[in-house]
Scaffold this active site. Structure first.
Site, PDB file in Angstrom:
ATOM      1  CE  LYS A 227      12.282  18.741  25.545  1.00 56.64           C
ATOM      2  NZ  LYS A 227      13.541  19.231  25.021  1.00 56.64           N
TER       3      LYS A 227
ATOM      4  CD1 TRP B 276       4.249  17.768  15.858  1.00 61.19           C
ATOM      5  CD2 TRP B 276       3.876  15.783  15.269  1.00 61.19           C
ATOM      6  NE1 TRP B 276       5.251  17.505  15.091  1.00 61.19           N
ATOM      7  CE2 TRP B 276       5.019  16.235  14.627  1.00 61.19           C
ATOM      8  CE3 TRP B 276       3.694  14.484  14.761  1.00 61.19           C
ATOM      9  CZ2 TRP B 276       5.853  15.675  13.597  1.00 61.19           C
ATOM     10  CZ3 TRP B 276       4.375  13.609  13.892  1.00 61.19           C
ATOM     11  CH2 TRP B 276       5.500  14.552  13.072  1.00 61.19           C
TER      12      TRP B 276
ATOM     13  CG  ASN C 223       0.743  10.461  22.055  1.00 62.77           C
ATOM     14  OD1 ASN C 223       1.037  10.593  20.530  1.00 62.77           O
ATOM     15  ND2 ASN C 223       1.440  10.111  23.096  1.00 62.77           N
ATOM     16  N   GLY C 224      -0.544   8.560  18.974  1.00 65.84           N
ATOM     17  CA  GLY C 224       0.034   7.557  18.356  1.00 65.84           C
ATOM     18  C   GLY C 224      -0.425   7.569  16.949  1.00 65.84           C
TER      19      GLY C 224
ATOM     20  CD  GLU D 169      15.721  21.811  17.694  1.00 65.83           C
ATOM     21  OE1 GLU D 169      16.844  21.691  18.685  1.00 65.83           O
ATOM     22  OE2 GLU D 169      14.775  20.932  17.663  1.00 65.83           O
TER      23      GLU D 169
ATOM     24  CG  HIS E 211      36.891  15.929   1.434  1.00 59.63           C
ATOM     25  ND1 HIS E 211      37.797  15.502   0.779  1.00 59.63           N
ATOM     26  CD2 HIS E 211      37.836  16.294   2.642  1.00 59.63           C
ATOM     27  CE1 HIS E 211      39.152  15.386   1.267  1.00 59.63           C
ATOM     28  NE2 HIS E 211      39.063  15.783   2.477  1.00 59.63           N
TER      29      HIS E 211
ATOM     30  NE  ARG F  66       3.342  13.838  25.070  1.00 59.09           N
ATOM     31  CZ  ARG F  66       4.012  12.951  25.377  1.00 59.09           C
ATOM     32  NH1 ARG F  66       4.939  13.171  26.391  1.00 59.09           N
ATOM     33  NH2 ARG F  66       4.122  11.791  24.862  1.00 59.09           N
TER      34      ARG F  66
ATOM     35  CD  GLU G 116      22.903  19.865  20.242  1.00 61.96           C
ATOM     36  OE1 GLU G 116      22.233  18.919  19.370  1.00 61.96           O
ATOM     37  OE2 GLU G 116      21.893  20.462  20.930  1.00 61.96           O
TER      38      GLU G 116
ATOM     39  CE  LYS H 174      19.393  22.563  20.058  1.00 60.09           C
ATOM     40  NZ  LYS H 174      19.238  21.156  20.911  1.00 60.09           N
TER      41      LYS H 174
ATOM     42  CB  CYS I  81      -0.600  14.063  20.476  1.00 58.69           C
ATOM     43  SG  CYS I  81      -0.824  13.971  18.633  1.00 58.69           S
TER      44      CYS I  81
END
Ligand code: M6R
Length: 616
Positions: free
Chosen positions: A611, A74, A100-101, A496, A512, A27, A489, A493, A2
């Site tokens: 983000k 968000w 925000n929170g 997402e 395995h 955000r 990574e 990438k 947010c």
């Protein structure tokens, strides 16, 4: 998560709020909204979707107000819909609030307010706080000379458990905005005849470079020409005004299609900036200004614990390999979210190192705080200057990668790896690494930006490979040793931004379990640069080929990679082992980017993500 932005000044607030909000959209982007004080009434415009949706509505409303608050969401509590979008109005419409929170005890506050005939429209925790402030505002008479609006916010926050960064307006105070923070970031922007509050300085671009970073437990009151900062107990705070020296152009897209693309292509420059002025005059080691720990004390460290989340956690794994190799110091890597509740027994000579691009990731921040509480020395890499982690760590190193807007981390990741290599070099030179080895590493690191450019020149070839595989549903990413974190990574990438299933493994581990996934439908991206274990990698590739799995190989030039072993080969320049992870990251980023683009995904704002993750 947010973004909040509030403005009071002489100009019409609507356009200014929306412009700031666009810069905060990374955000969260589930919904957006704004509220302004229009005469003695509050007007709210909010909508599910992106800022541009609200902008269209706001333009039609022809807002005249010169102050207001805004939010990009968000979702935490409640569905993604118009009603749950912020700002939220109190039941009596006197108070509007953006948040925000997470307010953890919202349910009990809601129950209390309902018992006083207060009703609620949304499913959010935020609406509860708006009505709690209105409740105190209506009920309490403040002491003589005190601001009733401000006091009602302060009083309400005493009852709140959880995390918040808020901006609040009141219909009776059309020239004032109150902000407060606990656990979520909040910055004050000090302008000329205008003042602002935001989750992050980027919203101030083009308006002011003078900022005050607020601390947890602080409350700010802004008017057009003035501001004051106090604590929750109403003690006055002497604010420190910092100057932010970023250029607005840095956060502008330019000719690129997405910020992610721009940020991938910026890496030669961002890496140059990360290194600038950080090598010793004799060219044998690195030097850092902000460590706040003497070489003599660093020699007493017996162990390093790295903590981070997501991509930054992958950078920690690279740091582990490099520090153990160059400095022979044992390194442990933990997810910040696990470490903070694990109560890990740590040796007293442990140095705790956190890595965070944003410097606001709540789990990383709390891991840092927990370490400090236990008396450990802490260091951090952060990219965002003045972020909470940057301010709370004992010492640290700024990445200087420039603003990273795309949700998928790219240039911040490579700058974190570069710093990891430089720290490994520095620690190594304090111990057993020779002058000659040191100079060899410095020379290799200095060449990195040029080598990255060479890989970027292959973007068209990588795009063609990406498009060839873009319809696959599953991908495997494999690598050994330093390439194992890169495999993780690469998979992160891809998943997402393209929503495809991808898994990263240490190459030998595939036998395995993951090998069961292999078949013509599941391509493997195998990162196999020249090095000690090159032959072992070739053997693993053979095993995949034997099961008809397509191979996209990333290898070094001159590695003698058998051409018929892979379906597609991407070459990265041969380099020192500490540079190779940076080079390997580039094709992985490009592959993910072009696959997602080909699939029509919203690359910079992938679904469900944000983000900066400021909730647990
Ligand atoms: O700001 P931070 O570096 O603390 O963020 C950590 C993760 O949230 C972040 O790296 C995330 O995994 C990225 N979106 C991955 O591209």
């Amino acid at each position: 998560m947010c973004g909040i932005f509030a403005y009071v000044g002489r100009q019409k607030a609507g356009g200014i709020l929306l412009e700031g909000l666009k810069r905060l959209e990374y955000r969260g982007y589930d919904s957006a909204g704004l509220a302004v004080a229009d005469k003695d009434k509050l007007r709210v415009i909010k909508k599910k979707g992106r800022v541009e949706v609200v902008a269209a509505k706001a333009r039609r409303a022809r807002l005249q107000a010169v102050m207001g608050i805004s939010h990009t969401r968000w979702a935490t509590h409640g569905d993604v819909n118009d009603t749950n979008a912020h700002p939220h109005l109190s039941d009596d419409s006197k108070i509007a609030l953006v948040h925000n929170g997470v307010i953890e005890n919202y349910a009990s506050i809601k129950k209390f307010l309902e018992s006083r005939n207060c009703s609620f429209q949304s499913q959010t925790d935020t609406e509860v706080l708006a009505s709690l402030i209105a409740y105190h505002y209506a009920k309490e008479q403040p002491e003589e000379g005190k601001n009733r609006f401000l006091e009602s916010v302060r009083k309400s926050l005493h009852h709140v458990e959880g995390a918040y960064g808020i901006a609040v307006i009141c219909a009776d105070y059309p020239n004032e905005i109150v902000g407060a923070r606990k656990g979520s970031p909040l910055v004050l922007g000090v302008g000329n005849g205008e003042n602002m509050i935001s989750s992050d300085v980027s919203a101030f671009a083009g308006r002011t470079q003078n900022v005050v970073y607020l601390d947890d437990g602080q409350v700010v009151l802004i008017t057009r020409d003035d501001f004051s900062v106090t604590t929750m107990m109403d003690e006055s705070v002497q604010p420190v005004i910092n100057r932010v020296d970023w250029e607005i152009e840095e956060s502008v897209l330019g000719t690129f299609s997405h910020y992610m693309e721009k940020e991938i292509f910026e890496q030669p420059t961002s890496l140059e900036n990360t290194m600038r002025g950080r090598f010793s005059d004799d060219g044998s080691t690195a030097k850092f200004g902000g460590l706040n720990i003497a070489a003599r004390d660093l020699r007493q460290i017996d162990r390093i614990l790295f903590c981070a989340c997501g991509t930054a956690w992958h950078a920690c794994l690279v740091a582990e390999y490099l520090i153990e190799r160059f400095a022979r110091l044992p390194v442990e890597v933990d997810y910040a979210s696990e470490f903070r509740y694990r109560n890990a027994p740590l040796d007293k000579n442990t140095l705790v190192f956190v890595i965070s691009q944003s410097g606001e990731t709540i789990d990383t921040l709390e891991a840092l705080r927990e370490s400090k509480r236990k008396g450990f020395r802490t260091l951090a890499f952060t990219n965002v200057v003045g972020s909470t982690i940057a301010r709370e760590t004992d010492g640290g190193i700024y990445q200087h990668a420039g603003p990273e807007i795309g949700v998928a981390s790219t240039k911040a990741f490579t700058s974190q790896i570069l710093l990891a290599a430089m720290v490994a070099l520095y620690l190594g030179r304090l111990r057993d690494l020779s002058f000659n080895d040191g100079t060899e590493i410095v020379k290799a690191l200095k060449k990195t930006p040029g080598l990255v450019s060479q890989i970027l020149d292959q973007a068209d070839k990588i795009k063609a490979i990406a498009e060839k595989y873009a319809d696959s549903r599953d991908f495997l990413f494999l690598g050994r040793q330093l390439m194992f974190p890169l495999a993780l990574e690469g998979a992160l990438k891809l998943k997402e931004i393209s929503y495809l299933h991808a898994e990263g493994y240490p190459a030998a581990e595939m036998k395995h379990g993951p090998l069961a996934l292999i078949g013509p439908e599941c391509p493997t991206v195998f990162i196999a640069p020249k090095g000690e274990i090159f032959k072992k990698n070739l053997a693993n590739i053979q095993e995949i080929k034997a099961r008809k799995g397509p191979i996209i190989a990333i290898t070094s030039t001159g590695s003698d990679f058998p051409e018929d072993l892979a379906d597609d080969i991407i070459f990265i320049p041969q380099s020192h082992e500490c540079v190779t992870p940076i080079l390997a990251a580039i094709p992985l980023q490009l592959l993910a980017y072009y696959i997602a683009r080909h699939r029509g995904c919203d690359v910079d704002k992938p679904r469900n993500l944000a983000k900066s993750v400021t909730v647990e």
